[in-house]
Motif scaffolding. Structure first.
Motif, PDB file in Angstrom:
ATOM      1  N   ALA A  52      -8.540 -23.889  -6.759  1.00 47.61           N
ATOM      2  CA  ALA A  52      -8.161 -25.278  -7.029  1.00 47.61           C
ATOM      3  C   ALA A  52      -7.603 -25.936  -5.774  1.00 47.61           C
ATOM      4  O   ALA A  52      -7.861 -27.103  -5.502  1.00 47.61           O
ATOM      5  N   ARG A  55     -10.452 -26.909  -3.485  1.00 51.38           N
ATOM      6  CA  ARG A  55     -11.266 -28.006  -3.996  1.00 51.38           C
ATOM      7  C   ARG A  55     -10.644 -29.365  -3.715  1.00 51.38           C
ATOM      8  O   ARG A  55     -11.327 -30.372  -3.714  1.00 51.38           O
ATOM      9  N   ASP A  56      -9.372 -29.408  -3.502  1.00 52.37           N
ATOM     10  CA  ASP A  56      -8.710 -30.683  -3.256  1.00 52.37           C
ATOM     11  C   ASP A  56      -8.437 -30.925  -1.774  1.00 52.37           C
ATOM     12  O   ASP A  56      -7.750 -31.862  -1.413  1.00 52.37           O
ATOM     13  N   ASP A  61     -14.838 -31.361  -0.807  1.00 48.15           N
ATOM     14  CA  ASP A  61     -14.385 -30.435  -1.847  1.00 48.15           C
ATOM     15  C   ASP A  61     -14.235 -31.143  -3.188  1.00 48.15           C
ATOM     16  O   ASP A  61     -14.611 -30.606  -4.234  1.00 48.15           O
ATOM     17  N   ARG A  62     -13.689 -32.345  -3.149  1.00 53.51           N
ATOM     18  CA  ARG A  62     -13.516 -33.089  -4.412  1.00 53.51           C
ATOM     19  C   ARG A  62     -14.874 -33.501  -4.977  1.00 53.51           C
ATOM     20  O   ARG A  62     -15.078 -33.495  -6.193  1.00 53.51           O
ATOM     21  N   ASN A  65     -16.346 -30.488  -6.575  1.00 56.41           N
ATOM     22  CA  ASN A  65     -15.650 -30.226  -7.826  1.00 56.41           C
ATOM     23  C   ASN A  65     -16.225 -31.077  -8.954  1.00 56.41           C
ATOM     24  O   ASN A  65     -16.452 -30.592 -10.070  1.00 56.41           O
ATOM     25  N   VAL A  69     -18.783 -28.090 -10.004  1.00 55.50           N
ATOM     26  CA  VAL A  69     -17.865 -27.318 -10.851  1.00 55.50           C
ATOM     27  C   VAL A  69     -17.757 -27.932 -12.246  1.00 55.50           C
ATOM     28  O   VAL A  69     -18.019 -27.278 -13.257  1.00 55.50           O
ATOM     29  N   ASP A  70     -17.374 -29.184 -12.296  1.00 55.99           N
ATOM     30  CA  ASP A  70     -17.177 -29.825 -13.597  1.00 55.99           C
ATOM     31  C   ASP A  70     -18.474 -29.987 -14.375  1.00 55.99           C
ATOM     32  O   ASP A  70     -18.499 -29.829 -15.596  1.00 55.99           O
ATOM     33  N   GLU A  75     -19.497 -22.591  -8.596  1.00 58.14           N
ATOM     34  CA  GLU A  75     -18.624 -22.533  -7.431  1.00 58.14           C
ATOM     35  C   GLU A  75     -19.517 -22.627  -6.193  1.00 58.14           C
ATOM     36  O   GLU A  75     -20.404 -21.786  -5.981  1.00 58.14           O
TER      37      GLU A  75
END
Length: 311
Positions: A52, A55-56, A61-62, A65, A69-70, A75
């Motif tokens: 996490a 990812r930020d 990375d965002r 994500n 990811v979402d 990954e």
């Protein structure tokens, strides 16, 4: 590069072990003084969620994500992690800008393509849960490796630093790799008709495929030389090249193959077509149209490969 990584790994291990010993000693030593007291322990972990946190870190990375990811529970690793790579090869990290382009290409030309034809539930369920990017190719005995799939869970893509998505041939070649690996994942979940394995029985040459020519392969009933290695690779190559070749290019290949070679490839394609329809309810001709359109979207510049807008 591999020696440096290995040495770093050894140093890290020594430091970690020293630190661990200190922690254990401190705990035992402290217990002599605190065993009769009741400490109020904080339930909050001192270890941050590393995934996490990463990812930020940046806009990329965002974006990953949100889009990987979402959406698909994938990954996406573009930073070089030695534990995710093969120490057999001398490898280099993926360039960040190339990783961004590659991520867009995979999203538009692979994930969204299967989502378009088979639905979001299918795509979420069967796509690998880890994608690892490596900057250079992995050299293997006179040839080189551009992609691997591991048990349907992980796909590693090599050579992304030289990837040119604006070049139609380069783009199709790279798409062929990812679709080839995804075919392995699909057949791992649902096997295909064993009759496919008998069509070219006795003609597979294992590692000797690297010394064969494309024309000889086509005339022998294989879509390319790598398909000559064994029947699982033959199946994956037949489908992935059919999806990524334009109808005109496929027709040209069959002309080179001649009557006998084209007839054998046609037999294989019939089984491939039947498998995809019966096992996954996917029409490979419709799938090819979707992929061709999406390839053209990218090469024509309709897809912004640098966009990191999270909205």
């Amino acid at each position: 590069m591999s020696d440096i990584i290995l040495n770093k790994g050894k140093r890290s291990l020594k430091v970690m072990m020293k630190g661990l010993c200190c922690i254990v000693f401190f705990t035992l030593h402290s217990s002599l003084f605190t065993s009769c007291t009741e400490d109020q322990l904080d339930s909050t972990s001192i270890f941050e969620n590393d995934i996490a946190k990463r990812r930020d870190t940046t806009a990329f990375d965002r974006w990953l994500n949100k889009n990987f990811v979402d959406q698909y529970n994938i990954e996406f690793k573009y930073r070089f992690e030695d534990m995710e790579t093969d120490f057999t090869y001398n490898l280099v990290p993926a360039d960040r800008d190339k990783a961004i382009e590659t991520a867009h290409v995979l999203l538009h030309g692979w994930l969204k393509a299967y989502e378009e034809i088979a639905g979001l539930d299918f795509t979420r369920r069967y796509v690998p849960k880890l994608i690892q990017l490596v900057g250079c190719v992995a050299n293997v005995k006179g040839s080189y490796k551009l992609g691997t799939a591991e048990d349907g869970l992980k796909v590693t893509l090599y050579g992304v630093n030289n990837f040119r998505p604006s070049d139609a041939d380069d783009l199709r070649n790279y798409f062929q790799i990812i679709h080839h690996e995804f075919v392995h994942i699909l057949t791992h979940n649902k096997d295909y008709d064993v009759a496919f394995r008998t069509i070219s029985d006795g003609k597979y040459v294992t590692g000797e495929w690297v010394s064969k020519g494309e024309t000889d392969a086509l005339k022998s009933g294989f879509i390319n030389t790598y398909a000559m290695s064994e029947y699982n690779e033959d199946f994956a190559e037949t489908l992935s090249f059919y999806l990524l070749y334009t109808p005109e290019t496929w027709s040209q290949k069959m002309t080179i193959a001649g009557y006998e070679g084209a007839a054998v490839i046609g037999q294989k394609l019939d089984i491939v077509r039947s498998y995809m329809r019966s096992a996954w309810n996917i029409d490979i001709d419709q799938m090819r149209d979707i992929l061709q359109r999406r390839v053209n979207d990218i090469t024509s510049g309709q897809v912004d490969l640098k966009n990191l807008d999270e909205e």
